[in-house]
Design an enzyme around this catalytic site. Sequence first.
Site, PDB file in Angstrom:
ATOM      1  N   ASN A   1       2.135   7.115   2.965  1.00  0.00           N
ATOM      2  CA  ASN A   1       2.868   6.106   3.727  1.00  0.00           C
ATOM      3  C   ASN A   1       4.384   6.268   3.591  1.00  0.00           C
ATOM      4  OD1 ASN A   1       0.786   4.823   5.036  1.00  0.00           O
ATOM      5  ND2 ASN A   1       0.442   3.328   3.414  1.00  0.00           N
TER       6      ASN A   1
ATOM      7  N   ASP B   1       0.853  -1.192   0.000  1.00  0.00           N
ATOM      8  CA  ASP B   1       0.000   0.000   0.000  1.00  0.00           C
ATOM      9  C   ASP B   1       0.886   1.238   0.000  1.00  0.00           C
ATOM     10  OD1 ASP B   1      -2.432   1.387   0.008  1.00  0.00           O
ATOM     11  OD2 ASP B   1      -2.480   1.513   2.198  1.00  0.00           O
TER      12      ASP B   1
ATOM     13  N   ASP C   1       3.859   2.137   7.875  1.00  0.00           N
ATOM     14  CA  ASP C   1       2.599   1.404   7.732  1.00  0.00           C
ATOM     15  C   ASP C   1       2.698   0.217   6.761  1.00  0.00           C
ATOM     16  OD1 ASP C   1       0.040   0.563   7.977  1.00  0.00           O
ATOM     17  OD2 ASP C   1      -0.892   2.365   7.160  1.00  0.00           O
TER      18      ASP C   1
END
Length: 324
Positions: free
Chosen positions: A209, A204, A221
């Site tokens: 992030n 992701d 993350d």
Amino acid sequence: MATSSDHPYSALTPDTIMDAVESKGLYCDYRLYPLNSYENRVYQVGIEDSTPLIAKFYRPQRWSKAQIQVEHDALHALEEEDIAVAAPIILDNESLFEHNGFYFSLTPKIIGDSPEAGDLDQLFQIGELIGSMHAASADWTTDAKPFIDSLERVKQAKRKVEACPFVPKSMRDGYEKVVVSLGKKMETMLKTHSTARIRFIHGDCHRSNIINDQGRLTLVDFDDCKMGYAVQDLWLHITDASAKQTQLSELIEGYESFCSFDAQELDLIDVMMAERHISYTAWIAERWNDPAFPAIFPHFIGEDFWRQHLHDLNDIVAHWGKWR
């Protein structure tokens, strides 16, 4: 894990958060700030006579303990290889803790902002960061977070969207038609690229992030870390369709400072884009009983949201196969 008649985080009160942190031998100074996080709950917690820590409380029943441990083990292994990641602290040989039915972790605070969208110099640095992470994890595998075919993910997401009461009746046929069309295109593309390498990825890796700490980019993350394609960690940084080739060039040039990149994987961006759009919508629908979601996505119940969603899906169909 935690249960509630209301929603998963009903029991996560400020006192519970501070009790959890103090259960690890740390003393809170009662400064508690919620940070942006939709899936989990993340807080900056003030610590007496020390710098604040970031406390992350995992959404109950989403990941198993073994799956969360994969995330932590990966972060610690990358940190040992001098890759810039935000790894949870270890206390008494553990980094994953449990309190009042919630799994949680504690991570040092990193000060900084997300990289600037479309900045070519920063795209090169992002490519370097992802390339160094992929190089360090080149031989990793994990059964706890396995590769799942994009078609299967779309099928699951499609069922959730179709069950959502907010989809306007006038748009249901159009939604069915475009998702079926995308499914056929995805199947053909995946068969054509069946030999593409599956490897450990962040999963992701969007701009939010990554933290730019005075020029040092740091990955955060790793919730969605898993086995997947290298390009999946790169394509989300393309922010301008009219400049996508230039942006891709910078990302890949930086990436290849550490890790070779198979340009044929660029064809898979359309597959991932379709999956992300459909899965994102299904995710909101699935989380609607969490009070945070109606507050963050009030437009989800209106026709404009669904009209835009259908437009985006049809746009993917119209521009399919133009990444190389």
